[in-house]
Design a protein around this motif. Structure first.
Motif, PDB file in Angstrom:
ATOM      1  N   THR A   1       8.600   5.587   2.983  1.00 14.98           N
ATOM      2  CA  THR A   1       9.750   6.455   2.712  1.00 14.98           C
ATOM      3  C   THR A   1      10.132   7.245   3.969  1.00 14.98           C
ATOM      4  O   THR A   1      11.326   7.381   4.287  1.00 14.98           O
ATOM      5  CB  THR A   1       9.440   7.392   1.532  1.00 14.98           C
TER       6      THR A   1
ATOM      7  N   LYS B   1       0.833  -1.200   0.000  1.00 11.72           N
ATOM      8  CA  LYS B   1       0.000   0.000   0.000  1.00 11.72           C
ATOM      9  C   LYS B   1       0.872   1.258   0.000  1.00 11.72           C
ATOM     10  O   LYS B   1       1.896   1.286   0.678  1.00 11.72           O
ATOM     11  CB  LYS B   1      -0.888  -0.026   1.247  1.00 11.72           C
ATOM     12  N   GLY B   2       0.464   2.268  -0.755  1.00 11.51           N
ATOM     13  CA  GLY B   2       1.182   3.549  -0.757  1.00 11.51           C
ATOM     14  C   GLY B   2       0.682   4.447   0.371  1.00 11.51           C
ATOM     15  O   GLY B   2      -0.410   4.231   0.906  1.00 11.51           O
ATOM     16  N   GLY B   3       1.482   5.426   0.720  1.00 11.55           N
ATOM     17  CA  GLY B   3       1.058   6.446   1.670  1.00 11.55           C
ATOM     18  C   GLY B   3       1.046   6.026   3.128  1.00 11.55           C
ATOM     19  O   GLY B   3       0.537   6.757   3.976  1.00 11.55           O
TER      20      GLY B   3
ATOM     21  N   LYS C   1       1.292  10.512  14.434  1.00 15.85           N
ATOM     22  CA  LYS C   1       1.228  11.484  13.342  1.00 15.85           C
ATOM     23  C   LYS C   1       1.726  12.817  13.886  1.00 15.85           C
ATOM     24  O   LYS C   1       1.083  13.430  14.741  1.00 15.85           O
ATOM     25  CB  LYS C   1      -0.230  11.587  12.890  1.00 15.85           C
ATOM     26  N   ARG C   2       2.890  13.249  13.413  1.00 22.40           N
ATOM     27  CA  ARG C   2       3.487  14.500  13.889  1.00 22.40           C
ATOM     28  C   ARG C   2       4.107  15.256  12.723  1.00 22.40           C
ATOM     29  O   ARG C   2       4.779  14.651  11.881  1.00 22.40           O
ATOM     30  CB  ARG C   2       4.618  14.216  14.896  1.00 22.40           C
TER      31      ARG C   2
ATOM     32  N   ASN D   1       2.200   3.475  12.171  1.00 24.82           N
ATOM     33  CA  ASN D   1       2.709   4.809  11.867  1.00 24.82           C
ATOM     34  C   ASN D   1       1.505   5.736  11.712  1.00 24.82           C
ATOM     35  O   ASN D   1       0.403   5.271  11.429  1.00 24.82           O
ATOM     36  CB  ASN D   1       3.535   4.774  10.582  1.00 24.82           C
TER      37      ASN D   1
ATOM     38  N   GLY E   1       3.818   5.434   4.924  1.00 29.69           N
ATOM     39  CA  GLY E   1       4.993   5.960   5.627  1.00 29.69           C
ATOM     40  C   GLY E   1       6.277   5.190   5.363  1.00 29.69           C
ATOM     41  O   GLY E   1       7.247   5.332   6.114  1.00 29.69           O
TER      42      GLY E   1
ATOM     43  N   PHE F   1       7.755  14.580  11.723  1.00 25.57           N
ATOM     44  CA  PHE F   1       8.149  13.484  10.834  1.00 25.57           C
ATOM     45  C   PHE F   1       8.002  13.879   9.372  1.00 25.57           C
ATOM     46  O   PHE F   1       8.887  13.611   8.558  1.00 25.57           O
ATOM     47  CB  PHE F   1       7.315  12.224  11.119  1.00 25.57           C
TER      48      PHE F   1
HETATM   49  N1  LIG Z   1       4.384   9.695  11.435  1.00 23.05           N
HETATM   50  C1  LIG Z   1       3.995  10.599  10.533  1.00 23.05           C
HETATM   51  N2  LIG Z   1       3.524  11.823  10.928  1.00 23.05           N
HETATM   52  C2  LIG Z   1       3.118  12.748  10.032  1.00 23.05           C
HETATM   53  N3  LIG Z   1       3.124  12.577   8.696  1.00 23.05           N
HETATM   54  C3  LIG Z   1       3.570  11.386   8.236  1.00 23.05           C
HETATM   55  C4  LIG Z   1       4.037  10.351   9.106  1.00 23.05           C
HETATM   56  N4  LIG Z   1       4.425   9.301   8.335  1.00 23.05           N
HETATM   57  C5  LIG Z   1       4.217   9.655   7.054  1.00 23.05           C
HETATM   58  N5  LIG Z   1       3.701  10.905   6.980  1.00 23.05           N
HETATM   59  C6  LIG Z   1       3.288  11.647   5.752  1.00 23.05           C
HETATM   60  O1  LIG Z   1       2.381  10.814   5.029  1.00 23.05           O
HETATM   61  C7  LIG Z   1       2.623  10.895   3.631  1.00 23.05           C
HETATM   62  C8  LIG Z   1       2.970   9.507   3.080  1.00 23.05           C
HETATM   63  O2  LIG Z   1       4.217   9.079   3.659  1.00 23.05           O
HETATM   64  P1  LIG Z   1       5.333   8.342   2.791  1.00 23.05           P
HETATM   65  O3  LIG Z   1       6.459   8.067   3.712  1.00 23.05           O
HETATM   66  O4  LIG Z   1       5.626   9.088   1.553  1.00 23.05           O
HETATM   67  O5  LIG Z   1       4.546   6.988   2.449  1.00 23.05           O
HETATM   68  P2  LIG Z   1       4.896   5.827   1.401  1.00 23.05           P
HETATM   69  O6  LIG Z   1       6.357   5.889   1.130  1.00 23.05           O
HETATM   70  O7  LIG Z   1       4.453   4.578   2.093  1.00 23.05           O
HETATM   71  O8  LIG Z   1       4.062   6.098   0.187  1.00 23.05           O
HETATM   72  C9  LIG Z   1       3.761  11.894   3.447  1.00 23.05           C
HETATM   73  O9  LIG Z   1       3.204  13.149   3.179  1.00 23.05           O
HETATM   74  C10 LIG Z   1       4.461  11.900   4.808  1.00 23.05           C
HETATM   75  O10 LIG Z   1       5.064  13.144   5.084  1.00 23.05           O
END
Ligand SMILES: Nc1ncnc2c1ncn2[C@@H]1O[C@H](COP(=O)(O)OP(=O)(O)O)[C@@H](O)[C@H]1O
Ligand SMILES: [Mg+2]
Length: 219
Positions: A15, A9-11, A177-178, A144, A13, A181
């Motif tokens: 990355t 799944k995308g989004g 969620k902060r 996350n 966290g 991050f």
């Molecule tokens: N713990 C967190 N607190 C706040 N924002 C987060 C957190 N983890 C991820 N995000 C935000 O959520 C979005 C998706 O995260 P990302 O790491 O790009 O996901 P993925 O790589 O799984 O697609 C991004 O905008 C990222 O900044």
């Protein structure tokens, strides 16, 4: 040690965690290589930001989306690093499976939302497929973007649902969620490297990194 941060799944966290974990380990003195196996290249842009800002320690970073290239490069380079952190795209790709064939651990982030939990079953299936091919892949599920409230029902329900999935070991450590991050990761900064670090974010990340690197098959 090879750690994949993966989920179909995308989004969720991936990355964010890959970048934060890699920076935390490099700051602890490990020789770290971050491999971006997502064609979107989010992790590599973050690390490029870090390089442009001349932040120390510098991190080695490469991008491979071709599964064969990923496999051969990681195999050839593994002796040159203490830790290789691989960030993958949000789909069931050849690159994800190639990375899982080489990994010691896979960290699987999920958010406390019902559609993310459904996706955990897809990811569990991928892990089950890989584990039929090879031994020794440890799959660690990490909540996350958790709700900040101490006793959030959503957090609790999501954790209990993931605890039922046999392919995963659920870690107690979680990231709330902060803003700290999201704002730091896109710039290739560790939460501890921010001008005025968010102590809660720093504490959560420390605990997560410890949990990931302390886990072994036996405990
Ligand atoms: N713990 C967190 N607190 C706040 N924002 C987060 C957190 N983890 C991820 N995000 C935000 O959520 C979005 C998706 O995260 P990302 O790491 O790009 O996901 P993925 O790589 O799984 O697609 C991004 O905008 C990222 O900044
Ligand atoms: Mg990503």
């Amino acid at each position: 040690m090879i750690v994949v941060v993966g989920n179909t799944k995308g989004g969720v966290g991936k990355t964010t965690l890959a970048v934060q974990i890699a920076i935390a380990r490099a700051r602890a003195g490990q020789r770290v290589w971050i491999v971006d196996a997502d064609i979107q290249g989010t992790a590599s842009s973050a690390i490029q930001f870090r390089a442009d800002a001349e932040l120390e320690p510098a991190l080695a970073c490469s991008s491979f989306s071709d599964p064969r290239q990923l496999r051969s490069q990681v195999k050839q380079q593994r002796e040159n690093y203490d830790e290789i952190i691989i960030d993958v795209g949000g789909r069931d790709t050849g690159a994800l499976r190639a990375a899982l064939m080489l990994a010691d651990k896979v960290v699987v982030p999920f958010a406390p939302m019902s559609f993310d939990l459904w996706a955990m079953h897809d990811m569990a299936q991928v892990i089950t497929d890989i584990s039929a091919e090879r031994d020794g892949l440890l799959a660690l599920a990490v909540m996350n973007q958790a709700e900040p409230r101490e006793r959030s029902a959503d957090n609790h329900e999501a954790q209990e649902a993931v605890r039922q999935i046999e392919a995963f070991r659920l870690l107690d450590a979680q990231l709330v969620k902060r803003k700290a991050f999201s704002s730091s990761s896109s710039e290739g900064r560790g939460v501890a490297e921010q001008p005025s670090p968010d102590a809660k974010a720093v504490g959560e990340l420390d605990r997560l990194v410890k949990a990931i690197f302390d886990q072994s098959e036996g405990n």
